[in-house]
Design an enzyme around this catalytic site. Structure first.
Site, PDB file in Angstrom:
ATOM      1  CE  LYS A 116      -0.354  32.659  44.276  1.00 41.47           C
ATOM      2  NZ  LYS A 116      -0.792  32.988  42.874  1.00 41.47           N
ATOM      3  CG  LEU A 160       6.677  44.802  46.092  1.00 41.09           C
ATOM      4  CD1 LEU A 160       6.726  46.321  46.127  1.00 41.09           C
ATOM      5  CD2 LEU A 160       5.953  44.260  47.306  1.00 41.09           C
ATOM      6  CB  ALA A 161       2.755  43.771  41.501  1.00 43.17           C
ATOM      7  CG  LEU A 182       5.993  34.948  42.798  1.00 43.60           C
ATOM      8  CD1 LEU A 182       7.450  35.289  43.122  1.00 43.60           C
ATOM      9  CD2 LEU A 182       5.882  33.483  42.385  1.00 43.60           C
ATOM     10  N   GLY A 207       2.644  37.879  47.172  1.00 48.69           N
ATOM     11  CA  GLY A 207       3.420  38.455  48.264  1.00 48.69           C
ATOM     12  C   GLY A 207       2.573  39.195  49.277  1.00 48.69           C
ATOM     13  N   GLY A 208       1.617  40.005  48.816  1.00 53.22           N
ATOM     14  CA  GLY A 208       0.754  40.716  49.746  1.00 53.22           C
ATOM     15  C   GLY A 208      -0.120  39.775  50.548  1.00 53.22           C
ATOM     16  CB  SER A 209      -2.069  36.786  49.573  1.00 55.04           C
ATOM     17  OG  SER A 209      -2.973  37.438  48.709  1.00 55.04           O
ATOM     18  CB  ALA A 210       2.835  35.698  51.519  1.00 54.90           C
ATOM     19  CG  ASP A 231      -3.882  34.219  45.936  1.00 60.86           C
ATOM     20  OD1 ASP A 231      -4.683  33.435  45.398  1.00 60.86           O
ATOM     21  OD2 ASP A 231      -3.214  35.052  45.301  1.00 60.86           O
TER      22      ASP A 231
END
Length: 315
Positions: A26, A112-113, A116, A118-121, A153
């Site tokens: 994102k 990571l961090a 973008l 990434g963790g939410s995705a 997100d």
């Protein structure tokens, strides 16, 4: 045929698999950050945009809940209940009244961090994959409701596309515009930036009178999307967190300058950073800008992407 897990925990029959889910990164085309709320969050007015950098999560039958991982930064992430993938699977199981049994494997490409999401995705991917594996049959909106408790997100990444986010970002409504492909260059920095740290830095800058005027409404950005002209869109991209990201990582200023010097129409820090994204006029220009950035010592890597793309999907 898929049969749901039974609440008594007996072994289900007819559950197929494995299920592979691709989920995008994102970026924020507009990130307006309001004042700090009593609950510790900031009121946001943001326009989310899903781009073609994907993580992939595979869900298989298992007799416990376990996660393995490979790819971008995989060795830096815990595989226990602190991981958003595990938390998402447990949240879905609790909502549906089924035991959280699955073997999950994550292939990461989203940095990571990096701003973008990434963790939410990955949390969104876990919800979609486990919904398929367990046959819980929830709608996208129902999954997004569970997602809202996992992170601001996450609901957007269930849906994808381009969407307006309000509240703390979890209230998502799609942006209705004629189909258009936008071309981006994503400049990935070394290391990450913590989102909470970036918000605290923005608060500090504002208290000191050192921050830019807040962006406020996203109306101009939404109007630019409807015009379908990248040059118009370039003129209204904005991110209130960019001041904080530049204060925490001054080297990002050189990245932004280099991307625009290479021919990008505009560049901004993505979310809380440190990734920078650049809008290009077309695919060929995006490739050229990415090539020039890759040849300079201003980012770890530069890659092209397009958007909008779909959210987390089985397939």
């Amino acid at each position: 045929m898929t049969e749901a897990w039974r609440p008594d925990g007996d072994e289900p029959r007819g559950v197929s698999g494995p299920f592979r889910v691709r989920v995008p990164a994102k970026i924020n085309l507009h990130l307006g950050v309001g004042p700090l709320r009593p609950d510790g969050y900031h009121e946001l007015n943001t326009v989310y945009h899903a781009i073609s950098i994907h993580d992939e999560l595979t869900a298989r039958r298992g007799d416990t809940l376990a996660l393995t991982m490979e790819g971008e930064g995989a060795g830096e992430l815990a595989l226990d209940d602190s991981n958003l993938v595990i938390r998402a699977a447990r949240a879905l199981a609790a909502h549906a009244g089924v035991p959280p049994y699955a073997r999950l494997h994550l292939r990461k490409q989203i940095p990571l961090a990096g701003g973008l999401a990434g963790g939410s995705a990955d949390a969104a991917a876990a919800l979609v994959a486990c919904d398929a594996l367990w046959g819980t049959g929830l709608s996208r909106d129902e999954l997004a409701g569970i997602a809202a408790d996992l992170g601001s997100d996450v609901p957007f990444l269930i849906h994808g596309g381009t969407a307006l986010g309000t509240g703390r970002g979890e209230a998502v409504s799609p942006v209705l515009a004629r189909p258009t492909v936008w071309h981006w260059v994503v400049a990935v920095a070394d290391g990450g930036l913590s989102t909470p740290v970036a918000y605290r830095e923005l608060d500090r800058l504002r208290d000191a009178g050192a921050a830019s005027t807040p962006l406020g409404s996203s109306d101009a950005l939404l109007a630019a999307l409807r015009q379908r002209d990248p040059r118009v869109l370039a003129g209204v991209l904005g991110n209130d967190l960019q001041d904080a990201a530049l204060a925490l990582r001054p080297s990002l200023a050189a990245t932004l300058k280099a991307g625009e010097a290479a021919g990008a129409l505009a560049g901004i820090v993505s979310g809380s950073g440190p990734t920078c994204v650049f809008l290009a006029a077309n695919a060929a220009d995006a490739e050229r800008v990415a090539g020039e950035l890759s040849a300079l010592d201003v980012c770890r890597q530069a890659r092209t992407a397009r958007g909008p793309v779909a959210g987390a999907r089985v397939g």
